[in-house]
Design an enzyme around this catalytic site. Sequence first.
Site, PDB file in Angstrom:
ATOM      1  CD  GLU A   1      36.123  37.391  47.097  1.00 55.52           C
ATOM      2  OE1 GLU A   1      36.249  36.562  46.174  1.00 55.52           O
ATOM      3  OE2 GLU A   1      35.013  37.855  47.450  1.00 55.52           O
TER       4      GLU A   1
ATOM      5  CG  ASP B   1      49.147  38.382  32.054  1.00 51.91           C
ATOM      6  OD1 ASP B   1      49.482  38.303  33.244  1.00 51.91           O
ATOM      7  OD2 ASP B   1      47.989  38.642  31.697  1.00 51.91           O
TER       8      ASP B   1
ATOM      9  CE1 TYR C   1      38.886  38.477  37.878  1.00 54.91           C
ATOM     10  CE2 TYR C   1      37.493  40.354  38.386  1.00 54.91           C
ATOM     11  CZ  TYR C   1      37.778  39.004  38.506  1.00 54.91           C
ATOM     12  OH  TYR C   1      36.956  38.196  39.247  1.00 54.91           O
TER      13      TYR C   1
END
Length: 486
Positions: free
Chosen positions: A238, A287, A178
Amino acid sequence: MAARGFPYTDLKDFLAALEREGELRRVSVPVDPTLEISEVVTRTVRAGGPALLFERPTRGEMPVAINLFGTEKRMATALGVDSLDEIGQRIGALIKPELPVGWSGIREGLGKVMQLKSVPPRKVKTAPCQQVVYKGDDVDLNRLPGLQVWPGDGGIFHNFGLTHTKHPETGKRNLGLYRLQQHSRNTLGMHWQIHKDSTAHHAVAERLGQRLPVAIAIGCDPVVSYAASAPLPGDIDEYLFAGFLRGERVEMVDCLTVPLQVPAHAQVVLEGYLEPGERLPEGPFGDHTGFYTPVEPFPVLHVETMTMQRDPVYHSIVTSKPPQEDHGLGKATERIFQPLLKLLIPDIVDYDLPAAGVFHNCAIVSIRKRYPKHAQKVMNAIWGAHLMSLTKLIVIVDEDCDVHDYNEVAFRAFGNVDYARDLLLTEGPVDHLDHASYQQFWGGKAGIDATRKLPSEGYTRGWPEEMSMSPEVVSLVDKRWKEYGI
């Protein structure tokens, strides 16, 4: 065939491998992390250029590594393969449902079990990422050369921080990627989106009135960095996935001040917590959609401890409208997860997520059409498949169409469609960053059936035969081509 030196010990090891292969350029002159690095990187990416190591950023105390994953070739090098499809094939072999037949089948099955057994992370007591330690008032995020990528950004952002949290009740770990806005020398804005597991962890902590511990690792080895971006189901760890990709276990170390573990070979680690109920304005941020995302309230990370390797390297990424470095990450995800999508939806032959669609706006899917409205069945199945649910446009083509050849796909979508009958419109969830939807988080979606139409679908005109040259003439012209002097 694994890349030389794979699996890489850490980010520096990967950079050395890229340099050996002529895929890394060092920038030895001073360059400003505010806008200037971004412009240099954007031009380099769009020219198909190399990874970059800015050795003398004018802010911060360490060099900046960037554009590490900007081509499919470098992405394959990062994951230790010649082609990204090799990993998908490994996954496909593991999920085959057939029982082993004979001794060779038993041996193959044992090989798969041993492969899976080797991948859980391994805890170590000491780690390079804790060679240098800053605590309390000595914590200063300005040591990091965080980037301001676009003029309208709300300040400095750290764009490749791997965020670690645990579910407060179950203890289930999550690793996510993030963006992190630097609010002060020791606070960060946590832009985790509504569909992410970390958001769920934070919601539980707030319901319980508890602080949520957070650890952020910057500059991990490339496999761990990729795993943080992968759209894994919530029950898949993960670090198990990273171990599978590496072919060996990832070394983890306990944080010094929060009850979490981080990769032992990270370059920098930030440890801290979120106060329940605390929010600060985060953004704007340019973004990957190509637009600035608006200012919204997001949780605040209070960084209490900062650890790092000696002589660390800072890793970041530039976000913008395509093409940009995240193309390599997205293409890896497309290829690696193809077998899992096909397991969930066996009708699929292949699929492509165009970079221009920023990987969730469009999916091109080929099917082996067998019955009326088969294409529409596949569209609805995709919209029900984990994060594929965010796809806004699905184009379904026949199996003889190469989904990666956009000219061929466009030819089918423009010419094989009666939009009064072959267009499916619906509504559903969309990406947090989607600016086009009239309501945040949900909006309209479309499916285009660009397959050959069947009489049983109401098409009674007899679908025409597509033109193709006879193989004999193609072979003849191949043999005589030099004679023509063209």
